[in-house]
Design a protein around this motif. Structure first.
Motif, PDB file in Angstrom:
ATOM      1  N   VAL A 139     -10.218   0.459   4.337  1.00 20.54           N
ATOM      2  CA  VAL A 139      -9.132  -0.084   3.742  1.00 20.54           C
ATOM      3  C   VAL A 139      -8.126  -0.313   4.748  1.00 20.54           C
ATOM      4  O   VAL A 139      -7.823   0.630   5.410  1.00 20.54           O
ATOM      5  N   ARG A 140      -7.555  -1.555   4.625  1.00 26.75           N
ATOM      6  CA  ARG A 140      -6.554  -1.929   5.532  1.00 26.75           C
ATOM      7  C   ARG A 140      -5.135  -1.892   4.559  1.00 26.75           C
ATOM      8  O   ARG A 140      -5.006  -2.593   3.849  1.00 26.75           O
ATOM      9  N   ALA A 141      -4.265  -0.974   4.948  1.00 26.70           N
ATOM     10  CA  ALA A 141      -3.123  -0.942   4.072  1.00 26.70           C
ATOM     11  C   ALA A 141      -1.904  -1.755   4.738  1.00 26.70           C
ATOM     12  O   ALA A 141      -1.370  -1.292   5.990  1.00 26.70           O
ATOM     13  N   PHE A 142      -1.395  -2.825   4.124  1.00 26.57           N
ATOM     14  CA  PHE A 142      -0.477  -3.581   4.277  1.00 26.57           C
ATOM     15  C   PHE A 142       0.847  -2.982   4.109  1.00 26.57           C
ATOM     16  O   PHE A 142       1.080  -2.843   2.724  1.00 26.57           O
ATOM     17  N   VAL A 143       1.624  -2.324   4.910  1.00 27.71           N
ATOM     18  CA  VAL A 143       2.828  -1.867   4.869  1.00 27.71           C
ATOM     19  C   VAL A 143       4.149  -2.801   5.439  1.00 27.71           C
ATOM     20  O   VAL A 143       3.864  -3.322   6.409  1.00 27.71           O
ATOM     21  N   ARG A 144       5.238  -2.654   4.893  1.00 27.71           N
ATOM     22  CA  ARG A 144       6.284  -3.215   5.259  1.00 27.71           C
ATOM     23  C   ARG A 144       7.058  -2.200   6.455  1.00 27.71           C
ATOM     24  O   ARG A 144       7.195  -2.865   7.522  1.00 27.71           O
ATOM     25  N   THR A 145       7.211  -1.231   6.184  1.00 28.03           N
ATOM     26  CA  THR A 145       7.615  -0.084   7.145  1.00 28.03           C
ATOM     27  C   THR A 145       7.075   1.179   7.019  1.00 28.03           C
ATOM     28  O   THR A 145       6.313   1.477   7.937  1.00 28.03           O
ATOM     29  N   ASP A 146       7.183   1.880   6.387  1.00 29.90           N
ATOM     30  CA  ASP A 146       6.927   3.531   6.316  1.00 29.90           C
ATOM     31  C   ASP A 146       5.428   3.593   5.603  1.00 29.90           C
ATOM     32  O   ASP A 146       5.400   3.416   4.323  1.00 29.90           O
ATOM     33  N   GLU A 168      -5.947   5.366  -2.562  1.00 28.30           N
ATOM     34  CA  GLU A 168      -6.487   6.420  -2.745  1.00 28.30           C
ATOM     35  C   GLU A 168      -7.940   6.372  -3.382  1.00 28.30           C
ATOM     36  O   GLU A 168      -8.847   6.876  -2.886  1.00 28.30           O
ATOM     37  N   ASP A 169      -7.976   5.598  -4.451  1.00 25.48           N
ATOM     38  CA  ASP A 169      -9.295   5.404  -4.992  1.00 25.48           C
ATOM     39  C   ASP A 169     -10.289   4.481  -4.226  1.00 25.48           C
ATOM     40  O   ASP A 169     -11.580   5.012  -4.021  1.00 25.48           O
ATOM     41  N   LEU A 170      -9.889   3.631  -3.465  1.00 26.29           N
ATOM     42  CA  LEU A 170     -10.580   2.737  -2.580  1.00 26.29           C
ATOM     43  C   LEU A 170     -11.251   3.779  -1.365  1.00 26.29           C
ATOM     44  O   LEU A 170     -12.417   3.776  -1.107  1.00 26.29           O
ATOM     45  N   LEU A 171     -10.493   4.869  -0.761  1.00 27.63           N
ATOM     46  CA  LEU A 171     -10.788   5.603   0.070  1.00 27.63           C
ATOM     47  C   LEU A 171     -11.948   6.546  -0.353  1.00 27.63           C
ATOM     48  O   LEU A 171     -12.682   7.044   0.407  1.00 27.63           O
ATOM     49  N   ASN A 172     -11.884   6.837  -1.570  1.00 29.06           N
ATOM     50  CA  ASN A 172     -12.822   7.902  -2.167  1.00 29.06           C
ATOM     51  C   ASN A 172     -14.159   7.119  -2.688  1.00 29.06           C
ATOM     52  O   ASN A 172     -15.036   7.862  -3.277  1.00 29.06           O
ATOM     53  N   ILE A 183      -6.548  -6.792  -2.334  1.00 26.09           N
ATOM     54  CA  ILE A 183      -5.859  -6.346  -3.614  1.00 26.09           C
ATOM     55  C   ILE A 183      -4.205  -6.385  -3.564  1.00 26.09           C
ATOM     56  O   ILE A 183      -3.817  -5.948  -2.641  1.00 26.09           O
ATOM     57  N   TRP A 184      -3.691  -7.235  -4.386  1.00 24.03           N
ATOM     58  CA  TRP A 184      -2.197  -7.430  -4.396  1.00 24.03           C
ATOM     59  C   TRP A 184      -1.437  -6.368  -5.050  1.00 24.03           C
ATOM     60  O   TRP A 184      -1.586  -6.428  -6.298  1.00 24.03           O
ATOM     61  N   CYS A 185      -0.644  -5.485  -4.635  1.00 23.05           N
ATOM     62  CA  CYS A 185       0.268  -4.485  -5.068  1.00 23.05           C
ATOM     63  C   CYS A 185       1.363  -4.665  -4.833  1.00 23.05           C
ATOM     64  O   CYS A 185       2.133  -3.830  -5.203  1.00 23.05           O
ATOM     65  N   ALA A 226       0.956  -1.260   0.111  1.00 17.61           N
ATOM     66  CA  ALA A 226      -0.163  -0.055   0.145  1.00 17.61           C
ATOM     67  C   ALA A 226       0.766   1.137  -0.042  1.00 17.61           C
ATOM     68  O   ALA A 226       0.299   2.468  -0.344  1.00 17.61           O
ATOM     69  N   SER A 227       2.132   1.169   0.294  1.00 17.82           N
ATOM     70  CA  SER A 227       3.053   2.351   0.362  1.00 17.82           C
ATOM     71  C   SER A 227       3.889   2.674  -0.777  1.00 17.82           C
ATOM     72  O   SER A 227       4.310   3.543  -1.139  1.00 17.82           O
ATOM     73  N   GLY A 228       3.552   1.624  -1.784  1.00 15.43           N
ATOM     74  CA  GLY A 228       4.097   1.638  -2.980  1.00 15.43           C
ATOM     75  C   GLY A 228       3.772   2.508  -4.202  1.00 15.43           C
ATOM     76  O   GLY A 228       2.636   3.301  -3.900  1.00 15.43           O
ATOM     77  N   ARG A 229       4.116   2.668  -5.284  1.00 14.00           N
ATOM     78  CA  ARG A 229       3.692   3.460  -6.179  1.00 14.00           C
ATOM     79  C   ARG A 229       2.241   3.294  -6.770  1.00 14.00           C
ATOM     80  O   ARG A 229       1.297   4.151  -6.696  1.00 14.00           O
ATOM     81  N   VAL A 230       1.937   2.126  -7.012  1.00  9.85           N
ATOM     82  CA  VAL A 230       0.800   1.720  -7.684  1.00  9.85           C
ATOM     83  C   VAL A 230      -0.174   1.504  -6.281  1.00  9.85           C
ATOM     84  O   VAL A 230      -1.399   1.864  -6.170  1.00  9.85           O
ATOM     85  N   GLY A 231       0.167   0.962  -5.113  1.00 12.60           N
ATOM     86  CA  GLY A 231      -0.671   0.681  -3.921  1.00 12.60           C
ATOM     87  C   GLY A 231      -1.085   1.865  -3.414  1.00 12.60           C
ATOM     88  O   GLY A 231      -2.002   1.917  -3.097  1.00 12.60           O
TER      89      GLY A 231
END
Length: 100
Positions: free
Chosen positions: A48-55, A37-41, A89-91, A27-32
């Motif tokens: 929306v649960r954003a799976f991130v590695r770090t930041d 953003e689209d899902l939140l709107n 959704i796999w990003c 979720a913190s990558g370019r496509v994610g």
């Protein structure tokens, strides 16, 4: 188990049936970030649960956004992240089960 796949395949039908809770990996990558953003709107998405590695700072804050920090190479992290979600959704561009 098939419900998330069917939900994504039949999004217009699924959106009419119930509001969605969606997990986004990478979720913190370019496509994610764009997907989040689209899902939140979307009025049909309740969270929306954003799976991130770090930041996750690039995602900002939103009432429907939940950040989940974990490692896609760890089965327990993936299971926990998927709990309560209607779709995923796999990003993520790649991951390793080595290290943290």
């Amino acid at each position: 188990m098939w419900l998330p796949l069917l939900f994504l395949a039949w999004a217009p039908l699924g959106a009419a049936l119930y509001p969605a809770r969606v997990l986004v990996t990478g979720a913190s990558g370019r496509v994610g970030r764009l997907v989040v953003e689209d899902l939140l709107n979307s009025p049909n998405v309740t969270s929306v649960r954003a799976f991130v590695r770090t930041d996750a700072s690039a995602l900002g804050e939103h009432p429907k956004l939940e950040v989940f920090q974990g490692n896609l190479g760890r089965e327990d992290d993936v299971k926990t992240a998927c709990e309560g979600m209607d779709a995923a959704i796999w990003c993520a561009s790649g991951f390793s089960d080595q290290g943290s």
